[in-house]
Design a protein around this motif. Structure first.
Motif, PDB file in Angstrom:
ATOM      1  N   SER A 274       0.831  -1.208   0.000  1.00  0.00           N
ATOM      2  CA  SER A 274       0.000   0.000   0.000  1.00  0.00           C
ATOM      3  C   SER A 274       0.865   1.259   0.000  1.00  0.00           C
ATOM      4  N   GLN A 275       1.919   1.259   0.815  1.00  0.00           N
ATOM      5  CA  GLN A 275       2.795   2.427   0.869  1.00  0.00           C
ATOM      6  C   GLN A 275       3.591   2.599  -0.423  1.00  0.00           C
ATOM      7  N   LEU A 276       4.010   1.482  -1.021  1.00  0.00           N
ATOM      8  CA  LEU A 276       4.737   1.567  -2.294  1.00  0.00           C
ATOM      9  C   LEU A 276       3.841   2.093  -3.413  1.00  0.00           C
ATOM     10  N   LEU A 277       2.583   1.676  -3.408  1.00  0.00           N
ATOM     11  CA  LEU A 277       1.653   2.161  -4.425  1.00  0.00           C
ATOM     12  C   LEU A 277       1.432   3.670  -4.287  1.00  0.00           C
ATOM     13  N   VAL A 278       1.302   4.129  -3.054  1.00  0.00           N
ATOM     14  CA  VAL A 278       1.105   5.564  -2.822  1.00  0.00           C
ATOM     15  C   VAL A 278       2.341   6.352  -3.249  1.00  0.00           C
ATOM     16  N   LEU A 279       3.514   5.914  -2.791  1.00  0.00           N
ATOM     17  CA  LEU A 279       4.750   6.649  -3.088  1.00  0.00           C
ATOM     18  C   LEU A 279       5.098   6.598  -4.577  1.00  0.00           C
ATOM     19  N   SER A 280       4.861   5.460  -5.217  1.00  0.00           N
ATOM     20  CA  SER A 280       5.193   5.346  -6.644  1.00  0.00           C
ATOM     21  C   SER A 280       4.288   6.208  -7.513  1.00  0.00           C
ATOM     22  N   GLY A 281       3.123   6.559  -6.998  1.00  0.00           N
ATOM     23  CA  GLY A 281       2.225   7.406  -7.770  1.00  0.00           C
ATOM     24  C   GLY A 281       2.561   8.885  -7.716  1.00  0.00           C
ATOM     25  N   PHE A 282       3.447   9.279  -6.792  1.00  0.00           N
ATOM     26  CA  PHE A 282       3.770  10.695  -6.637  1.00  0.00           C
ATOM     27  C   PHE A 282       4.358  11.330  -7.905  1.00  0.00           C
ATOM     28  N   PRO A 283       5.401  10.742  -8.514  1.00  0.00           N
ATOM     29  CA  PRO A 283       5.983  11.399  -9.703  1.00  0.00           C
ATOM     30  C   PRO A 283       4.977  11.618 -10.818  1.00  0.00           C
ATOM     31  N   PHE A 284       4.192  10.593 -11.105  1.00  0.00           N
ATOM     32  CA  PHE A 284       3.199  10.715 -12.182  1.00  0.00           C
ATOM     33  C   PHE A 284       2.077  11.675 -11.786  1.00  0.00           C
ATOM     34  N   GLY A 285       1.666  11.605 -10.525  1.00  0.00           N
ATOM     35  CA  GLY A 285       0.618  12.504 -10.064  1.00  0.00           C
ATOM     36  C   GLY A 285       1.034  13.959 -10.115  1.00  0.00           C
ATOM     37  N   LEU A 286       2.259  14.239  -9.684  1.00  0.00           N
ATOM     38  CA  LEU A 286       2.753  15.620  -9.706  1.00  0.00           C
ATOM     39  C   LEU A 286       2.909  16.125 -11.137  1.00  0.00           C
ATOM     40  N   LEU A 287       3.338  15.234 -12.039  1.00  0.00           N
ATOM     41  CA  LEU A 287       3.457  15.628 -13.443  1.00  0.00           C
ATOM     42  C   LEU A 287       2.089  15.954 -14.032  1.00  0.00           C
ATOM     43  N   CYS A 288       1.098  15.110 -13.758  1.00  0.00           N
ATOM     44  CA  CYS A 288      -0.258  15.371 -14.261  1.00  0.00           C
ATOM     45  C   CYS A 288      -0.830  16.652 -13.649  1.00  0.00           C
ATOM     46  N   LEU A 289      -0.556  16.863 -12.378  1.00  0.00           N
ATOM     47  CA  LEU A 289      -1.037  18.087 -11.719  1.00  0.00           C
ATOM     48  C   LEU A 289      -0.437  19.321 -12.385  1.00  0.00           C
ATOM     49  N   TRP A 290       0.856  19.268 -12.699  1.00  0.00           N
ATOM     50  CA  TRP A 290       1.524  20.417 -13.325  1.00  0.00           C
ATOM     51  C   TRP A 290       0.984  20.680 -14.723  1.00  0.00           C
ATOM     52  N   LEU A 291       0.700  19.607 -15.453  1.00  0.00           N
ATOM     53  CA  LEU A 291       0.223  19.772 -16.825  1.00  0.00           C
ATOM     54  C   LEU A 291      -1.181  20.361 -16.876  1.00  0.00           C
ATOM     55  N   ARG A 292      -2.035  20.010 -15.906  1.00  0.00           N
ATOM     56  CA  ARG A 292      -3.434  20.419 -15.986  1.00  0.00           C
ATOM     57  C   ARG A 292      -3.813  21.560 -15.033  1.00  0.00           C
ATOM     58  N   PHE A 293      -3.095  21.677 -13.898  1.00  0.00           N
ATOM     59  CA  PHE A 293      -3.553  22.615 -12.862  1.00  0.00           C
ATOM     60  C   PHE A 293      -2.446  23.544 -12.375  1.00  0.00           C
ATOM     61  N   ARG A 294      -1.469  23.815 -13.219  1.00  0.00           N
ATOM     62  CA  ARG A 294      -0.356  24.645 -12.739  1.00  0.00           C
ATOM     63  C   ARG A 294      -0.743  26.101 -12.524  1.00  0.00           C
ATOM     64  N   ARG A 295      -1.926  26.516 -12.956  1.00  0.00           N
ATOM     65  CA  ARG A 295      -2.393  27.886 -12.697  1.00  0.00           C
ATOM     66  C   ARG A 295      -3.333  27.934 -11.494  1.00  0.00           C
ATOM     67  N   ASN A 296      -3.542  26.796 -10.856  1.00  0.00           N
ATOM     68  CA  ASN A 296      -4.395  26.732  -9.677  1.00  0.00           C
ATOM     69  C   ASN A 296      -3.506  26.721  -8.439  1.00  0.00           C
ATOM     70  N   ALA A 297      -3.572  27.772  -7.639  1.00  0.00           N
ATOM     71  CA  ALA A 297      -2.661  27.931  -6.504  1.00  0.00           C
ATOM     72  C   ALA A 297      -2.856  26.839  -5.455  1.00  0.00           C
ATOM     73  N   LEU A 298      -4.105  26.461  -5.170  1.00  0.00           N
ATOM     74  CA  LEU A 298      -4.347  25.435  -4.163  1.00  0.00           C
ATOM     75  C   LEU A 298      -3.845  24.081  -4.645  1.00  0.00           C
ATOM     76  N   ALA A 299      -4.014  23.786  -5.930  1.00  0.00           N
ATOM     77  CA  ALA A 299      -3.521  22.515  -6.466  1.00  0.00           C
ATOM     78  C   ALA A 299      -1.996  22.443  -6.357  1.00  0.00           C
ATOM     79  N   ILE A 300      -1.304  23.537  -6.666  1.00  0.00           N
ATOM     80  CA  ILE A 300       0.159  23.571  -6.543  1.00  0.00           C
ATOM     81  C   ILE A 300       0.563  23.448  -5.071  1.00  0.00           C
ATOM     82  N   THR A 301      -0.209  24.069  -4.189  1.00  0.00           N
ATOM     83  CA  THR A 301       0.053  23.932  -2.746  1.00  0.00           C
ATOM     84  C   THR A 301      -0.016  22.476  -2.331  1.00  0.00           C
ATOM     85  N   PHE A 302      -1.025  21.777  -2.811  1.00  0.00           N
ATOM     86  CA  PHE A 302      -1.146  20.351  -2.508  1.00  0.00           C
ATOM     87  C   PHE A 302       0.046  19.574  -3.058  1.00  0.00           C
TER      88      PHE A 302
END
Length: 540
Positions: A274-302
């Motif tokens: 469970s912990q490996l699944l959560v941690l391994s998703g961080f790089p891809f999740g952060l990349l997707c967040l940057w591509l779609r929500f980089r103008r959203n301040a709260l999303a970048i805060t998260f």
């Protein structure tokens, strides 16, 4: 659960005295954050129900608020109900959701309020944009004027609501309050870097300043030990980590209780996976967040907050810092759930889903939830149902201990200064209404009194100096090692390193001392009156 006894004592004190800030020796900082107790007592007085049943309702409503606020916050951020649902499911897989944050304690109410504040601020900013876009120009239709006036009223009410909830968080739980302040400050700074609005005009910055002002007012209240309480805990964890890194001490063994009982293999696999699944998703999740929500301040805060989670994992190898890791999950899983849900929506959009995709995603979410729950539950020996276990919190609460504590209140009177082990401390403090002598409030380690095979001058000196009126001795300490790693508290001699139970001679030595009077004996529990020892002249 252990913490529930502490807050039950505070709630009962408020109910009995009608006053706030009554002393709680087992949780000195608790009375200065009486939010959950205030709500409980108010509902109890209005409904006529007991504190116990009212507490169940308060925590139940708080959990409903948590789930709804988290869902709506994520829906507001991404404009996707599907993503909001997935994020909420992921959050429910954090180690503290099922048990720790479902107990009657201040975090269980403060955490839902924190999530509600984030939602209210985000909604207020959206309404503010609409309000600014409706500012009347020369000829304007009547409908626009009415809508303009309505939005202005909405903004005022939303601002008042945010202030009320901010103040409520400030008087409910210190850690949640400080975390909220940190999130708001980071949110305001990211607003500035994204150049969405100057910092001095930022609504989030103003809310952050007000929130910090509330926090300071409560923290600087006369007698509030919150600064020392938190700093000492962090200092201890950092010192222990430093000793491990420098080779001065060994790391805490993982997947093993302090009694030596190993965790079942299947639980280890689920927890690690469970912990490996959560941690391994961080790089891809952060990349997707940057591509779609980089103008959203709260999303970048998260996105920034997510990076804190792998950093705090290093403290899992320390005995004192492992609690810091577990406690942080309840807060950090708010941004983690958002980031991972964004990744899932981005990589597996609805139009591409097949039954195989659905099965794999469902299995992944199930593993995260089960692994997180097992991690937060702790050793299986501490869970109910089951027989009595020494220093196992929930498994250590039984009728003999409750009856002994009730006996002290009836026959000894309340507020007697009592020294005893961890389990009987909370029973004596709640059922017995006694004043517990311990290392937290009194800075006195009472464990030598019980661990030594003789009551020598040093042990007698502790009793006299701390003015201990009664000793409650639990003979079962001589039969098992403590499941939590200590019998009394973390400051005791040999904490987390007990290799054998307490020597029976150490617990029976009091029978041979004429200055101690045995006033209660139920077989497992014996109570001694120390009046003869305290009042006797010291030998020089």
């Amino acid at each position: 659960m252990f913490d529930e006894f502490l807050h039950w004592r505070s709630a009962d004190d408020i109910s009995q005295t009608g006053h706030l800030f009554t002393s709680n020796t087992l949780l000195p900082v608790g009375p200065y954050y009486p939010g959950v107790e205030i709500v409980t007592n108010a509902l109890s007085m209005l409904s006529g129900m007991s504190i116990f049943h009212t507490a169940l309702i308060v925590i139940g409503v708080a959990r409903l608020l948590m789930v709804l606020s988290l869902f709506l916050l994520n829906e507001r951020l991404t404009n996707s109900p599907r993503m909001a649902g997935i994020a909420t499911i992921i959050y429910m897989g954090n180690p503290h959701f099922l048990m720790f944050d479902a107990q009657y304690a201040y975090e269980s109410l403060a955490l839902p309020l924190l999530t509600f504040v984030l939602l209210a601020i985000e909604l207020r900013q959206v309404a503010s944009v609409r309000f600014n876009g409706l500012k009347p120009m020369a000829p304007i239709v009547m409908f626009a004027k009415i809508q303009h006036k309505s939005l202005r009223g909405d903004l005022r009410w939303m601002f008042v609501t945010i202030l009320i909830v901010l103040a409520t968080v400030a008087v409910t739980h210190h850690i949640t309050d400080f975390f909220l302040d940190g999130v708001l400050v980071l949110w305001a700074i990211i607003y500035m870097f994204l150049r969405l609005k100057p910092l001095y005009r930022s609504y989030v910055a103003r809310i952050a300043l007000i929130g910090m002002a509330f926090s300071l007012v409560v923290a600087l209240h006369i007698g509030n030990p919150v600064v020392e309480y938190i700093s000492s805990f962090i200092k201890l964890a950092v010192t222990e980590l430093n000793h491990i890194l420098t080779g001065m001490s060994t790391a805490r063994p993982l997947f093993q209780s302090y009694t030596g009982q190993p965790t079942p293999i299947w639980e280890r696999i689920l927890t690690l996976l469970s912990q490996l699944l959560v941690l391994s998703g961080f790089p891809f999740g952060l990349l997707c967040l940057w591509l779609r929500f980089r103008r959203n301040a709260l999303a970048i805060t998260f996105g920034v907050l997510v990076l804190c989670y792998p950093l705090v994992q290093v403290f899992r190898f320390t005995t004192s810092g492992s609690e810091l890791v577990d406690r942080s999950a309840a807060f950090l899983y708010i941004p983690i759930s958002t980031v991972l849900a964004i990744m899932i929506i981005q990589l597996w959009p609805t139009r591409w889903l097949t039954w195989k995709h659905l099965l794999s995603l469902t299995t992944t979410l199930l593993v995260i939830a089960l692994g997180g729950t097992i991690l937060g539950a702790g050793p299986s020996m501490s869970l109910l149902p089951g027989s009595y276990a020494v220093a196992a919190d929930t498994r250590s609460i039984e009728m003999e201990g409750i009856q002994a504590a009730t006996w002290t209140r009836t026959y000894l009177g309340p507020n007697q200064r009592i020294a005893t082990d961890r389990t009987n401390q909370i029973l004596a403090a709640t059922y017995g209404k006694q004043r517990i002598v311990d290392s937290i409030e009194d800075h006195v380690d009472v464990s030598p009194i019980f661990f030594s095979t003789q009551l020598g001058p040093d042990e007698a000196g502790i009793i006299r100096t701390a003015k201990i009126h009664f000793l409650v001795v639990d003979m079962r300490m001589s039969k098992e090692r403590p499941l939590l790693g200590f019998y009394f508290d973390e400051a005791e001699i040999g904490a987390y390193q007990h290799t054998r139970p307490v020597d029976p001679r150490s617990l029976t030595k009091f029978n041979a001392i004429s200055q101690l009077n045995k006033v209660f004996d139920s077989g497992n529990l014996v109570i001694y009156d120390t009046g003869g020892l305290i009042n006797a002249p010291e030998k020089h």
